[in-house]
Design an enzyme around this catalytic site. Sequence first.
Site, short mmCIF file in Angstrom:
data_model
loop_
_atom_site.label_atom_id
_atom_site.label_comp_id
_atom_site.label_asym_id
_atom_site.label_seq_id
_atom_site.Cartn_x
_atom_site.Cartn_y
_atom_site.Cartn_z
N MET A 37 -94.91 89.94 151.69
CA MET A 37 -93.57 90.28 151.19
C MET A 37 -92.54 89.97 152.26
O MET A 37 -92.77 90.27 153.43
CB MET A 37 -93.50 91.78 150.87
CG MET A 37 -94.58 92.24 149.92
SD MET A 37 -94.47 94.03 149.68
CE MET A 37 -95.86 94.30 148.59
N HIS A 66 -101.27 86.67 147.54
CA HIS A 66 -100.17 86.84 146.57
C HIS A 66 -98.87 86.86 147.36
O HIS A 66 -98.61 87.82 148.09
CB HIS A 66 -100.43 88.16 145.83
CG HIS A 66 -99.32 88.61 144.94
ND1 HIS A 66 -99.19 89.92 144.52
CD2 HIS A 66 -98.29 87.94 144.36
CE1 HIS A 66 -98.14 90.04 143.74
NE2 HIS A 66 -97.57 88.86 143.62
N ASP A 175 -102.32 93.12 138.51
CA ASP A 175 -102.00 93.71 139.82
C ASP A 175 -100.97 94.82 139.66
O ASP A 175 -99.84 94.57 139.21
CB ASP A 175 -101.44 92.59 140.71
CG ASP A 175 -101.15 93.03 142.13
OD1 ASP A 175 -101.48 94.16 142.49
OD2 ASP A 175 -100.59 92.19 142.87
C1 DX5 Z 1 -97.48 95.19 144.68
C2 DX5 Z 1 -98.65 94.41 145.20
C3 DX5 Z 1 -99.96 94.98 144.85
C4 DX5 Z 1 -100.23 96.34 145.43
C5 DX5 Z 1 -100.99 97.07 144.37
O1 DX5 Z 1 -96.32 94.47 144.87
O2 DX5 Z 1 -98.61 93.08 144.68
O3 DX5 Z 1 -101.04 94.09 145.13
O4 DX5 Z 1 -100.96 96.33 146.62
O5 DX5 Z 1 -101.14 98.39 144.75
P1 DX5 Z 1 -101.67 99.52 143.76
O6 DX5 Z 1 -103.05 99.10 143.32
O7 DX5 Z 1 -101.65 100.73 144.62
O8 DX5 Z 1 -100.72 99.58 142.61
ZN ZN Z 2 -100.43 91.79 144.87
#
Ligand code: DX5
Ligand code: ZN
Length: 216
Positions: A37, A66, A175
């Site tokens: 991010m 990702h 996700d």
């Molecule tokens: C959110 C991420 C996810 C995150 C998911 O922006 O892309 O991969 O780690 O976390 P949980 O499973 O806690 O929702």
């Molecule tokens: Zn993710």
Amino acid sequence: MAVLISPSVLSCDFANIQRDVEMINASSADWFHIDVMDGVFVPNISFGFPVISAIKKHATKPLDVHIMIANPDLYIEDFKNAGTDILTVHYEACTHLHRTIQAIKAAGMKAGVALNPHTPVDLLQDVIADLDLVLIMSVNPGFGGQKFIKNAILKVEQAKNLIHRYGSRALVEVDGGVNMETGKELVEAGADVLVAGSFVFNSSNPNQTIAELKSL
Ligand code: DX5
Ligand code: ZN
């Protein structure tokens, strides 16, 4: 085929990354989900190439990266060099998505496209045949531990239909907010891969939680 599990290291203990990587190695997980991010595309900053390279040194399973970043085209080679196996960009971050997908594949990685909760699946129809992965976001990206958005279940069915209609071999990954309940509904809808962050790492026995998800 049993559902694939991709634990999100965003929720691991960053002071003990190697320990948590070894836990995933020893578990029935299939991939490592790695969330990058940039504080621009999403309102949070996670980590970058040095951390991915460090994980790669110890990981015995593919890195499913990702990227929630603006201008992903600038960094495709860097992600490859850091050890990425599957690189997923956001539809909303790519003006020339077709070119981006070709560049990811030319660099020797599998190519995925992620869709934010507001982005319709049909927008992928002209690239679906080229994709290895469609990532349906079931939360707004940026943070772990958010509440699952139910419309994602419908989007999994729509993505599977699109994939069949165009003879694509893409897998459908989901996700955000995945746990045993939402995971079950997603598998029933046809999801091929489940990402799980807080549900795995906040549990008392992450290895066992991964095994339970895997058995869905
Ligand atoms: C959110 C991420 C996810 C995150 C998911 O922006 O892309 O991969 O780690 O976390 P949980 O499973 O806690 O929702
Ligand atoms: Zn993710």
